[in-house]
Design a protein around this motif. Structure first.
Motif, PDB file in Angstrom:
ATOM      1  N   LYS A  96      16.008   0.102  -4.185  1.00 33.67           N
ATOM      2  CA  LYS A  96      16.437  -1.525  -4.508  1.00 33.67           C
ATOM      3  C   LYS A  96      15.183  -2.219  -3.846  1.00 33.67           C
ATOM      4  N   LYS A  97      15.701  -1.496  -2.594  1.00 32.43           N
ATOM      5  CA  LYS A  97      14.525  -2.482  -1.232  1.00 32.43           C
ATOM      6  C   LYS A  97      13.095  -2.311  -1.824  1.00 32.43           C
ATOM      7  N   THR A  98      12.389  -1.841  -2.280  1.00 31.83           N
ATOM      8  CA  THR A  98      11.026  -1.234  -2.806  1.00 31.83           C
ATOM      9  C   THR A  98      10.747  -2.630  -3.807  1.00 31.83           C
ATOM     10  N   LEU A  99      11.534  -2.584  -5.012  1.00 33.50           N
ATOM     11  CA  LEU A  99      11.121  -2.721  -5.945  1.00 33.50           C
ATOM     12  C   LEU A  99      11.563  -4.661  -6.139  1.00 33.50           C
ATOM     13  N   CYS A 100      12.356  -5.119  -4.780  1.00 32.70           N
ATOM     14  CA  CYS A 100      12.774  -6.573  -4.995  1.00 32.70           C
ATOM     15  C   CYS A 100      11.670  -6.800  -3.877  1.00 32.70           C
ATOM     16  N   LEU A 126       5.335   2.836  -7.082  1.00 28.42           N
ATOM     17  CA  LEU A 126       5.707   2.217  -7.338  1.00 28.42           C
ATOM     18  C   LEU A 126       6.300   2.022  -8.817  1.00 28.42           C
ATOM     19  N   VAL A 127       5.209   2.911  -9.602  1.00 31.19           N
ATOM     20  CA  VAL A 127       5.407   3.289 -11.640  1.00 31.19           C
ATOM     21  C   VAL A 127       7.020   4.377 -11.344  1.00 31.19           C
ATOM     22  N   VAL A 128       6.940   5.323 -10.880  1.00 32.22           N
ATOM     23  CA  VAL A 128       8.237   5.739 -10.698  1.00 32.22           C
ATOM     24  C   VAL A 128       9.362   5.550 -10.664  1.00 32.22           C
ATOM     25  N   LEU A 129       9.383   4.710  -9.560  1.00 31.93           N
ATOM     26  CA  LEU A 129      10.920   3.254  -9.448  1.00 31.93           C
ATOM     27  C   LEU A 129      10.645   2.397 -10.161  1.00 31.93           C
ATOM     28  N   GLY A 167       0.616  -1.239   0.235  1.00 31.08           N
ATOM     29  CA  GLY A 167       0.008   0.147  -0.081  1.00 31.08           C
ATOM     30  C   GLY A 167       0.599   1.108  -0.186  1.00 31.08           C
ATOM     31  N   ASP A 168       1.798   1.291   0.947  1.00 24.80           N
ATOM     32  CA  ASP A 168       3.199   2.199   0.420  1.00 24.80           C
ATOM     33  C   ASP A 168       3.471   2.320  -0.696  1.00 24.80           C
ATOM     34  N   ALA A 169       3.947   1.458  -0.795  1.00 22.33           N
ATOM     35  CA  ALA A 169       4.486   1.932  -2.363  1.00 22.33           C
ATOM     36  C   ALA A 169       3.477   2.467  -3.407  1.00 22.33           C
ATOM     37  N   GLU A 170       2.054   1.863  -3.511  1.00 22.32           N
ATOM     38  CA  GLU A 170       1.154   2.678  -4.443  1.00 22.32           C
ATOM     39  C   GLU A 170       0.802   3.980  -3.669  1.00 22.32           C
ATOM     40  N   LYS A 171       1.015   4.486  -3.085  1.00 22.49           N
ATOM     41  CA  LYS A 171       0.664   5.578  -2.935  1.00 22.49           C
ATOM     42  C   LYS A 171       1.405   7.164  -3.923  1.00 22.49           C
ATOM     43  N   PRO A 172       0.916   8.030  -4.108  1.00 26.39           N
ATOM     44  CA  PRO A 172       1.117   8.875  -5.314  1.00 26.39           C
ATOM     45  C   PRO A 172       2.719   9.543  -4.774  1.00 26.39           C
ATOM     46  N   ILE A 173       2.971   9.600  -5.628  1.00 20.99           N
ATOM     47  CA  ILE A 173       5.269   9.902  -5.678  1.00 20.99           C
ATOM     48  C   ILE A 173       4.786  11.188  -5.015  1.00 20.99           C
TER      49      ILE A 173
END
Length: 321
Positions: free
Chosen positions: A180-184, A135-138, A120-126
């Motif tokens: 990297k931590k978020t993507l992995c 997530l999309v931006v990363l 949920g944190d990763a899918e917040k607006p940038i």
């Protein structure tokens, strides 16, 4: 000790001596030599490996050049220096990934609810009001990094700059470790597979330990200066493989996506007309041959796109599949 060897050519004596010194320090500060954080560019201290395997990784992948303070291998974390008031919040955000990455290994195995929170944190607006998620931006930024050959140092500096440029309360990670931590964690990891320079074979399965291509006899390893045979450990060509299973798992974690993935079974009109790949003969043959697959409405079928490849190996031809 000096860290200058980290920027040296992996074929050089300086790099070899530096790796040996690093391994010596890591051995002195580990309890279990089979569970040591690997600082190579691929693992970035997110994975724990055998100390011997780490040594291979440092030659294969190179060391993460942003890892200048060896906090996972015995060195102490320095306290954050005093900064001006307007930069205090930024400095605190920059320090957070160190603690976050420290326990990233196997973090969500026994706590799936924590994974949902992290997702949920990763899918917040940038940033507030942005149509693009963190997530999309990363993913887009990391694709640019990989495709353009950016160094880890330049990518970290870019993240730092964007953190300052974006509106207040933005979600932009301020370090490569955090990105990297978020993507992995979200299943965006990748694998590197050595390949023949002439694209004959991949060095996997029974060819995993081969040193030359069984078809064209070309060396697996990169050649050094003046065409001389390079040191064993640096591949001449590498395939970046994106494992599909972690992506399927993540798709099914989203209720809307999960519903769409079951549409061929739950929402499709079944009237013997060709409306969907599930109405095709090929799909039905698989259902008849493997009834266990047919029984589970969550089953997925993968398609291989051959668009643009040339089966006759004539690269000058304008023909395209």
């Amino acid at each position: 000790m000096s860290r200058s060897w980290m920027a040296k050519d992996r074929l050089s004596k300086e790099y070899e001596d530096g790796v040996e010194s690093f391994i010596e320090i890591a051995m002195k500060n580990t309890v279990d030599p089979k569970r040591v954080h690997c600082p190579c560019q691929k693992c970035s201290n997110l994975k724990k490996l055998d100390i011997k395997e780490i040594k291979n990784h440092l030659y294969f992948n190179g060391i993460d050049k942003t890892y200048v303070k060896w906090i996972w291998h015995g060195e102490q974390v320095e306290s954050t220096p005093k900064v001006h008031n307007e930069n205090k919040e930024f400095a605190q955000v920059f320090d957070d990934p160190i603690e976050m990455v420290r326990d990233a290994d196997d973090r969500f195995v026994d706590r799936p609810e924590e994974f949902v929170k992290f997702l949920g944190d990763a899918e917040k607006p940038i940033f507030p009001g942005s149509p693009m998620s963190k997530l999309v931006v990363l993913v887009k930024l990391y694709n640019l990094k990989a495709g353009s050959g950016w160094s880890d140092i330049s990518f970290t500096k870019l993240l730092d700059l964007m953190k300052e440029i974006l509106p207040k309360d933005n979600e932009m990670p301020s370090s490569l470790y955090e990105a990297k931590k978020t993507l992995c964690t979200l299943g965006m990891d990748y694998k590197k597979i050595h390949a023949c320079p002439n694209d004959c074979v991949l060095y996997r399965n029974n060819l995993e330990n081969a040193t030359e291509c069984p078809t064209c006899k070309t060396s697996r390893w990169k050649r050094g200066k003046e065409g001389k045979e390079g040191k064993k450990g640096i591949p001449a060509k590498v395939l970046w493989y994106l494992p599909p299973i972690p992506r399927f798992i993540r798709l099914f974690r989203n209720p809307e996506h999960a519903k769409s993935l079951r549409w061929n079974e739950d929402g499709r009109i079944k009237d013997d007309k060709l409306r969907h790949p599930a109405d095709s003969l090929a799909w039905k043959i698989i259902d008849e041959k493997w009834p266990v697959i047919k029984k589970d409405p969550r089953n997925l079928r993968l398609g291989l796109s051959a668009d643009g490849i040339n089966p006759f190996s004539n690269m000058s031809s304008s023909y395209s599949c």
